[in-house]
Design a protein around this motif. Structure first.
Motif, PDB file in Angstrom:
ATOM      1  N   ASP A   1      -4.094  13.579  -9.784  1.00  0.00           N
ATOM      2  CA  ASP A   1      -2.632  13.722  -9.773  1.00  0.00           C
ATOM      3  C   ASP A   1      -1.939  12.531  -9.117  1.00  0.00           C
ATOM      4  O   ASP A   1      -0.857  12.110  -9.538  1.00  0.00           O
ATOM      5  CB  ASP A   1      -2.231  15.008  -9.044  1.00  0.00           C
ATOM      6  N   ALA A   2      -2.576  11.965  -8.075  1.00  0.00           N
ATOM      7  CA  ALA A   2      -1.973  10.815  -7.395  1.00  0.00           C
ATOM      8  C   ALA A   2      -1.890   9.617  -8.335  1.00  0.00           C
ATOM      9  O   ALA A   2      -0.890   8.892  -8.351  1.00  0.00           O
ATOM     10  CB  ALA A   2      -2.777  10.458  -6.151  1.00  0.00           C
TER      11      ALA A   2
ATOM     12  N   VAL B   1      -1.838   9.773 -11.660  1.00  0.00           N
ATOM     13  CA  VAL B   1      -0.850  10.114 -12.690  1.00  0.00           C
ATOM     14  C   VAL B   1       0.546   9.751 -12.195  1.00  0.00           C
ATOM     15  O   VAL B   1       1.359   9.158 -12.921  1.00  0.00           O
ATOM     16  CB  VAL B   1      -0.931  11.608 -13.061  1.00  0.00           C
ATOM     17  N   GLU B   2       0.825  10.087 -10.932  1.00  0.00           N
ATOM     18  CA  GLU B   2       2.132   9.766 -10.362  1.00  0.00           C
ATOM     19  C   GLU B   2       2.325   8.256 -10.242  1.00  0.00           C
ATOM     20  O   GLU B   2       3.399   7.723 -10.544  1.00  0.00           O
ATOM     21  CB  GLU B   2       2.280  10.436  -8.989  1.00  0.00           C
ATOM     22  N   GLY B   3       1.287   7.566  -9.801  1.00  0.00           N
ATOM     23  CA  GLY B   3       1.376   6.115  -9.670  1.00  0.00           C
ATOM     24  C   GLY B   3       1.669   5.434 -10.983  1.00  0.00           C
ATOM     25  O   GLY B   3       2.512   4.525 -11.072  1.00  0.00           O
ATOM     26  N   GLN B   4       0.984   5.862 -12.062  1.00  0.00           N
ATOM     27  CA  GLN B   4       1.224   5.287 -13.390  1.00  0.00           C
ATOM     28  C   GLN B   4       2.641   5.566 -13.867  1.00  0.00           C
ATOM     29  O   GLN B   4       3.278   4.710 -14.490  1.00  0.00           O
ATOM     30  CB  GLN B   4       0.215   5.857 -14.390  1.00  0.00           C
TER      31      GLN B   4
ATOM     32  N   GLU C   1       0.840  -1.190   0.000  1.00  0.00           N
ATOM     33  CA  GLU C   1       0.000   0.000   0.000  1.00  0.00           C
ATOM     34  C   GLU C   1       0.877   1.243   0.000  1.00  0.00           C
ATOM     35  O   GLU C   1       1.886   1.294   0.703  1.00  0.00           O
ATOM     36  CB  GLU C   1      -0.902  -0.004   1.235  1.00  0.00           C
ATOM     37  N   VAL C   2       0.488   2.223  -0.803  1.00  0.00           N
ATOM     38  CA  VAL C   2       1.122   3.542  -0.767  1.00  0.00           C
ATOM     39  C   VAL C   2       0.021   4.514  -0.355  1.00  0.00           C
ATOM     40  O   VAL C   2      -0.699   5.071  -1.196  1.00  0.00           O
ATOM     41  CB  VAL C   2       1.721   3.921  -2.139  1.00  0.00           C
ATOM     42  N   ALA C   3      -0.145   4.685   0.946  1.00  0.00           N
ATOM     43  CA  ALA C   3      -1.285   5.441   1.471  1.00  0.00           C
ATOM     44  C   ALA C   3      -1.282   6.890   1.010  1.00  0.00           C
ATOM     45  O   ALA C   3      -2.341   7.477   0.776  1.00  0.00           O
ATOM     46  CB  ALA C   3      -1.285   5.371   3.000  1.00  0.00           C
ATOM     47  N   ALA C   4      -0.110   7.481   0.847  1.00  0.00           N
ATOM     48  CA  ALA C   4      -0.029   8.895   0.457  1.00  0.00           C
ATOM     49  C   ALA C   4      -0.617   9.145  -0.922  1.00  0.00           C
ATOM     50  O   ALA C   4      -1.030  10.267  -1.233  1.00  0.00           O
ATOM     51  CB  ALA C   4       1.431   9.359   0.495  1.00  0.00           C
ATOM     52  N   LEU C   5      -0.655   8.107  -1.757  1.00  0.00           N
ATOM     53  CA  LEU C   5      -1.193   8.242  -3.118  1.00  0.00           C
ATOM     54  C   LEU C   5      -2.485   7.449  -3.312  1.00  0.00           C
ATOM     55  O   LEU C   5      -2.965   7.327  -4.443  1.00  0.00           O
ATOM     56  CB  LEU C   5      -0.151   7.771  -4.149  1.00  0.00           C
ATOM     57  N   ASP C   6      -3.028   6.898  -2.244  1.00  0.00           N
ATOM     58  CA  ASP C   6      -4.243   6.061  -2.328  1.00  0.00           C
ATOM     59  C   ASP C   6      -4.049   4.892  -3.292  1.00  0.00           C
ATOM     60  O   ASP C   6      -4.948   4.543  -4.056  1.00  0.00           O
ATOM     61  CB  ASP C   6      -5.451   6.902  -2.772  1.00  0.00           C
ATOM     62  N   LEU C   7      -2.879   4.270  -3.238  1.00  0.00           N
ATOM     63  CA  LEU C   7      -2.569   3.155  -4.121  1.00  0.00           C
ATOM     64  C   LEU C   7      -2.468   1.867  -3.320  1.00  0.00           C
ATOM     65  O   LEU C   7      -1.930   1.844  -2.218  1.00  0.00           O
ATOM     66  CB  LEU C   7      -1.232   3.376  -4.843  1.00  0.00           C
ATOM     67  N   ARG C   8      -2.996   0.798  -3.889  1.00  0.00           N
ATOM     68  CA  ARG C   8      -2.804  -0.537  -3.340  1.00  0.00           C
ATOM     69  C   ARG C   8      -2.386  -1.446  -4.486  1.00  0.00           C
ATOM     70  O   ARG C   8      -2.720  -1.194  -5.647  1.00  0.00           O
ATOM     71  CB  ARG C   8      -4.082  -1.069  -2.679  1.00  0.00           C
TER      72      ARG C   8
END
Length: 334
Positions: free
Chosen positions: A235-236, A238-241, A32-39
């Motif tokens: 934006d989060a 976009v950064e994750g991709q 999990e990358v909580a700062a970017l709402d990614l799992r």
């Protein structure tokens, strides 16, 4: 309002440690990358993949394609929260006309590919090997529970492309997938090629649903000049991709690079949290009893036609195990 004590703050914070440098094969690592709402999930496959592929001695392009399908199935099937099966299957008009991966939760894998060796050519990518057809993904909860199946058209694209299309149309969850398969050369005892694979699935799952909105799918019959519906990507996401786009195949399959180190390289600036790995193993579900029951499900005439040299021989397509029966054991009438 009661102010939070220092002790309370320490209790609620996640523990911080350096990423493990010890590689773990045949496992799925949720993160999990909580700062970017990614799992997401990261898969690393070694001996289990090699066991499945070498049982059939597939040509390299076929083995690589089936390996990609196995990685994709582990990334998706490992999300099951119940004892059931996730089945990934393709049926196409390409040189590799049929693929099937059977993931039985929590950890059992088996897979098989059917191909036409005469149509295999040097330099074919996964899209040209598959050709046109469809990809089916089935969730079987067992018992009297109904099955869920999602279908994606295959039109010369890769399995990564198909996975993206599936999540766009069926799940409507912003998702990116990376798959990599290769052969490793190990010296000693004359040397040996071993199959390895890795993959990563990344999803954008914000708490506010409107942040995950995607553009409406093209209706296909809209009049010319109709404006295409668009939604600005968060934006989060976009950064994750951008970050997952930097992952190289060698990083996903490197036997000396741990999965935790891969995730740290990608997300250390934002902070990444890993969870307990889910182990995987290659194990077929066939047995003499299951094959016997299958034979008895055929019509008497069909069973009689299976007798060759006074015996009935059945080979499991998944694991190549051979089962022999006498005509009487196979239920063939005298």
């Amino acid at each position: 309002m009661v102010p939070e004590s220092p002790d309370m703050k320490i209790m609620t914070e996640a523990p911080v440690r350096a990423p493990s440098s010890v590689p773990v094969d045949d496992a799925v690592l949720p993160f999990e990358v909580a700062a970017l709402d990614l799992r997401g999930r990261l898969t690393r496959l070694g001996p289990a993949l090699d066991d499945i592929l070498t049982k059939h001695d597939y040509p390299v392009p076929v083995g690589k394609l089936l390996g990609e399908a196995i990685v994709l199935a582990t990334l998706l099937g490992s999300a099951l929260k119940f004892e059931g099966r996730f089945i990934l299957q393709t049926q196409t008009d390409g040189p590799v006309s049929f693929l099937i991966v059977d993931f039985q939760s929590p950890d059992r894998l088996r897979a098989y590919a059917r191909y036409d060796a005469r149509r295999l050519k040097e330099g074919q990518d996964s899209g040209s090997l598959l050709g046109k057809g469809h990809l089916a993904m089935t969730i079987d909860q067992g018992g009297d529970m109904s099955r869920y199946q999602g279908l994606v058209a295959l039109d010369g694209g890769s399995l990564e492309d198909a996975a993206h299309e599936y999540f766009l149309r069926s799940e409507q969850i912003p998702t990116r997938v990376r798959l990599a398969v290769g052969e490793e050369w190990r010296g000693g005892d004359g040397g040996k090629h071993r199959w390895r694979a890795g993959g990563m699935l990344l999803q954008f799952l914000p708490k506010a649903p409107e942040r995950a909105r995607q553009a409406d799918l093209h209706p296909g019959d809209a009049p010319d000049g109709t404006a295409t519906h668009t939604v600005a990507e968060d934006d989060a996401w976009v950064e994750g991709q951008s970050l997952i786009g930097t992952v190289e195949d060698v990083e996903l399959i490197d036997p000396d690079l741990s999965g935790e180190r891969v995730l740290y390289r990608l997300f250390h600036e934002r902070g990444v949290r890993v969870f307990t790995p889910l182990t995987l193993r290659a194990q077929c579900s066939c047995s003499r009893e299951a094959v016997s029951a299958m034979l008895k499900s055929f019509a008497p005439k069909d069973r009689a036609e299976m007798v060759k040299d006074n015996k009935v021989v059945v080979t499991c397509e998944f694991c190549s195990s051979v089962y022999q029966f006498t005509p009487h054991e196979a239920g063939v009438e005298e």
